[in-house]
Design a protein around this motif. Structure first.
Motif, PDB file in Angstrom:
ATOM      1  N   SER A  96       4.974   0.133  12.343  1.00 34.60           N
ATOM      2  CA  SER A  96       5.421  -0.180  10.837  1.00 34.60           C
ATOM      3  C   SER A  96       4.665   0.721   9.963  1.00 34.60           C
ATOM      4  CB  SER A  96       5.568  -1.533  10.290  1.00 34.60           C
ATOM      5  OG  SER A  96       4.181  -2.134  10.432  1.00 34.60           O
ATOM      6  N   CYS A  97       5.418   1.306   8.920  1.00 35.29           N
ATOM      7  CA  CYS A  97       4.960   2.140   8.083  1.00 35.29           C
ATOM      8  C   CYS A  97       4.695   1.567   6.897  1.00 35.29           C
ATOM      9  CB  CYS A  97       5.902   3.249   7.777  1.00 35.29           C
ATOM     10  SG  CYS A  97       5.250   4.395   6.666  1.00 35.29           S
ATOM     11  N   GLY A  98       3.202   1.608   6.474  1.00 33.86           N
ATOM     12  CA  GLY A  98       2.651   0.953   5.256  1.00 33.86           C
ATOM     13  C   GLY A  98       2.602   1.628   3.965  1.00 33.86           C
ATOM     14  N   GLY A  99       3.292   2.903   3.838  1.00 37.94           N
ATOM     15  CA  GLY A  99       3.493   3.613   2.765  1.00 37.94           C
ATOM     16  C   GLY A  99       2.133   4.870   2.389  1.00 37.94           C
ATOM     17  N   GLU A 100       2.269   5.195   1.352  1.00 39.42           N
ATOM     18  CA  GLU A 100       1.078   6.062   0.884  1.00 39.42           C
ATOM     19  C   GLU A 100      -0.278   5.669   1.007  1.00 39.42           C
ATOM     20  OE1 GLU A 100       1.518   7.571  -3.045  1.00 39.42           O
ATOM     21  OE2 GLU A 100       0.035   8.678  -2.993  1.00 39.42           O
ATOM     22  N   SER A 101      -1.073   6.559   1.561  1.00 40.87           N
ATOM     23  CA  SER A 101      -2.485   6.168   1.642  1.00 40.87           C
ATOM     24  C   SER A 101      -3.357   6.629   1.022  1.00 40.87           C
ATOM     25  CB  SER A 101      -2.740   6.666   3.183  1.00 40.87           C
ATOM     26  OG  SER A 101      -4.069   6.070   3.625  1.00 40.87           O
ATOM     27  N   HIS A 102      -4.613   6.665   1.097  1.00 43.55           N
ATOM     28  CA  HIS A 102      -5.798   6.987  -0.013  1.00 43.55           C
ATOM     29  C   HIS A 102      -5.598   6.824  -1.564  1.00 43.55           C
ATOM     30  CE1 HIS A 102      -7.098   9.443   3.763  1.00 43.55           C
ATOM     31  NE2 HIS A 102      -5.708   9.735   3.585  1.00 43.55           N
ATOM     32  N   ILE A 103      -4.942   5.577  -1.712  1.00 43.94           N
ATOM     33  CA  ILE A 103      -4.690   5.088  -3.184  1.00 43.94           C
ATOM     34  C   ILE A 103      -5.897   4.310  -3.485  1.00 43.94           C
ATOM     35  CG2 ILE A 103      -3.307   3.908  -4.621  1.00 43.94           C
ATOM     36  CD1 ILE A 103      -0.922   4.024  -2.774  1.00 43.94           C
ATOM     37  N   ALA A 104      -6.547   4.805  -4.591  1.00 41.60           N
ATOM     38  CA  ALA A 104      -8.113   4.204  -4.923  1.00 41.60           C
ATOM     39  C   ALA A 104      -7.494   2.916  -6.029  1.00 41.60           C
ATOM     40  CB  ALA A 104      -8.681   5.212  -5.758  1.00 41.60           C
ATOM     41  N   ARG A 105      -8.051   1.799  -5.634  1.00 47.19           N
ATOM     42  CA  ARG A 105      -7.780   0.708  -6.870  1.00 47.19           C
ATOM     43  C   ARG A 105      -8.616   0.903  -8.183  1.00 47.19           C
ATOM     44  NH1 ARG A 105      -7.240  -5.091  -5.536  1.00 47.19           N
ATOM     45  NH2 ARG A 105      -7.854  -4.614  -3.374  1.00 47.19           N
ATOM     46  N   PRO A 106      -7.884   0.844  -9.174  1.00 43.37           N
ATOM     47  CA  PRO A 106      -8.570   0.816 -10.205  1.00 43.37           C
ATOM     48  C   PRO A 106      -9.383  -0.199 -10.813  1.00 43.37           C
ATOM     49  CG  PRO A 106      -6.416   0.201 -10.962  1.00 43.37           C
ATOM     50  CD  PRO A 106      -6.440   0.355  -9.541  1.00 43.37           C
ATOM     51  N   SER A 107     -10.414  -0.057 -11.706  1.00 44.22           N
ATOM     52  CA  SER A 107     -11.267  -0.951 -12.153  1.00 44.22           C
ATOM     53  C   SER A 107     -10.599  -2.157 -12.640  1.00 44.22           C
ATOM     54  CB  SER A 107     -12.388  -0.247 -13.114  1.00 44.22           C
ATOM     55  OG  SER A 107     -11.712  -0.423 -14.411  1.00 44.22           O
ATOM     56  N   LEU A 108     -11.328  -3.280 -12.906  1.00 37.88           N
ATOM     57  CA  LEU A 108     -10.614  -4.536 -13.299  1.00 37.88           C
ATOM     58  C   LEU A 108     -10.328  -4.146 -14.782  1.00 37.88           C
ATOM     59  CD1 LEU A 108     -12.389  -7.267 -11.754  1.00 37.88           C
ATOM     60  CD2 LEU A 108      -9.900  -6.583 -11.348  1.00 37.88           C
ATOM     61  N   GLU A 109     -11.075  -3.542 -15.523  1.00 34.95           N
ATOM     62  CA  GLU A 109     -11.007  -3.143 -17.072  1.00 34.95           C
ATOM     63  C   GLU A 109      -9.809  -2.031 -17.368  1.00 34.95           C
ATOM     64  OE1 GLU A 109     -13.985  -3.093 -15.721  1.00 34.95           O
ATOM     65  OE2 GLU A 109     -14.004  -5.302 -16.251  1.00 34.95           O
TER      66      GLU A 109
END
Lengths: 106, 337
Positions: free
Chosen positions: A18-31
């Motif tokens: 199953s395809c999980g979509g785009e990779s290498h996406i970095a989560r932003p900081s909580l702020e």
């Protein structure tokens, strides 16, 4: 029909994945701002060419891995581990990538 | 053709579209073969029945017609359907929007093209956009394979390829392009006079005036710009069709194709301003833009002319993602688009 190479199990039919979509996406900081969060959650690169995406061997070992794939001709250019950096997609890099995934499959 | 949506924002917009379709043939002076033969959605479990009861009642509260049916009523309406208790997915009921139905897609394109041409609109075929010239006030020049075009305001209405244009303009969109397949069978004698959708079987089917069955299913579930679908999705869709109608098992398919559609996370289109002041967006229709053509065009024209959203599409702006104001039809009632 795609023939994907699971790093753990080797080449298998696309119906096992199953395809999980785009990779290498970095989560932003909580702020981060709402716009930055919206970009992280919803906005995607959608190039007419090579994409880097996550796949899961859902009906096999369950392993997540990365695939570089040309979405115009459906050619698989590289298969690499989740933690590996984005590969270059020139012809040499592609053959290296394929070799690497073949080694991983063994 | 249908307006069976759950949220008021979607219901108002799609119902307006359906009403425009009801008089579109007369307005364009072109037979668009609009047939309000009803759109039947099947329930295959108690959970389906419960959620459909909520869905159908939400439609009625929004002023859209819908009727709940039990198994016998479904069987009477669609005799070819396998309604036996031993079916792989037994039919436990369903609901119908009787004003839903089918339209001939080519006729809609031809009718609109002729009417637009008569109004003085230039339609330039086989002409690809290759770039834009950006200045401080926005984008005022469109570069194409047949020369440059100057424009005060620009509307993007390019379905699955919208992000390709957005990339040229330097902004991102919350969209991914997928292939959506459809199939047409060899012609049959009249066997099905309504549109049947089964979410559980992942298939919808109707019979065209030429007798062919027109069959559709879900997306090929990974990004694609290849205008051909993949076999596993073909197999899954046709398996769903045979689950519903075992008598179609020896039917041959004449045509199969895939169109590229731009899918948004909340299954609601994006219609309104873009990050560039004089560029407007009409995209994100995903798998269900055909039913929205008249209202989408109506509201888009308003948006471009007045530089503000039409009241019917005010909630469909690109700003809804940062505000968290999604209109998630798929999560609410399983309506993919």
């Amino acid at each position: 029909m795609l023939l994907l190479t699971c790093p753990h199990c080797g080449p298998r039919d696309e119906t096992e994945f199953s395809c999980g979509g785009e990779s290498h996406i970095a989560r932003p900081s909580l702020e981060a701002t709402d716009d930055a969060w919206a970009d992280y959650v919803f906005f995607r690169t959608n190039p007419m060419g090579v994409t880097f995406e996550r796949w899961r061997h859902a009906y096999g070992c369950g392993c997540w891995f990365n695939v570089a794939r040309d979405v115009v001709n459906h050619r698989i250019l590289a298969t690499y581990a989740m933690t590996d950096p984005k590969p270059a997609t020139s012809e040499t890099a592609i053959s290296n990538g394929l070799q690497q995934s073949a080694e991983l499959a063994r | 053709m249908r307006s069976n949506y759950l949220f008021p924002e979607s219901a108002r917009f799609y119902e307006h579209s359906l009403r425009l379709y009801e008089r579109l043939g007369r307005e364009l002076d072109f037979n668009i073969m609009f047939s309000q033969r009803g759109m039947l959605t099947l329930a295959h479990s108690r959970h389906d029945l419960e959620s459909q009861r909520r869905w159908a009642n939400a439609m009625r509260l929004n002023g859209v017609d819908s009727e709940l049916l039990d198994t016998d009523e479904v069987a009477e309406l669609v005799p070819a359907l396998d309604c036996s208790p031993s079916a792989r997915l037994p039919v436990m009921g369903g609901f119908i929007q009787k004003r839903g139905g089918t339209v001939r897609h080519d006729a809609v394109a031809w009718g609109y093209a002729r009417a637009a041409d008569a109004l003085g609109v230039d339609i330039i075929q086989n002409c690809e956009v290759t770039g834009f010239e950006l200045s401080s006030g926005g984008a005022h020049t469109v570069k194409t394979t047949r020369g440059t075009i100057g424009a005060d305001r620009i509307g993007l209405a390019t379905a699955g390829h919208t992000t390709t244009l957005a990339d040229m303009l330097g902004f991102r969109l919350p969209m991914t392009s997928y292939a959506l397949q459809a199939f047409v069978s060899e012609p049959l004698k009249p066997v099905l006079d309504t549109v049947v959708l089964s979410p559980a079987c992942g298939v919808y089917v109707s019979q065209s005036d030429k007798g062919e069955l027109v069959v559709g299913g879900g997306l090929d579930l990974y990004a694609s710009y290849a205008q051909r679908g993949n076999l596993p999705t073909v197999e899954q869709t046709l398996r769903g069709l045979l689950t519903l109608f075992p008598s179609f098992s020896r039917l041959r398919m004449l045509r199969q194709w895939a169109g590229i559609v731009d899918v948004v996370a909340d299954s609601t289109p994006v219609l309104g301003r873009s990050p560039i002041p004089n560029v407007f967006l009409n995209c994100g229709w995903g798998t269900g833009g055909f039913k929205a053509i008249p209202a989408g065009g109506w509201c888009f024209a308003h948006t471009i002319a007045k530089n503000e959203a039409h009241p019917l599409t005010a909630a469909f702006g690109l700003d809804r993602f940062a505000r968290g104001a999604l209109i998630d039809e798929a999560a609410a009632s399983g309506i993919a688009h």
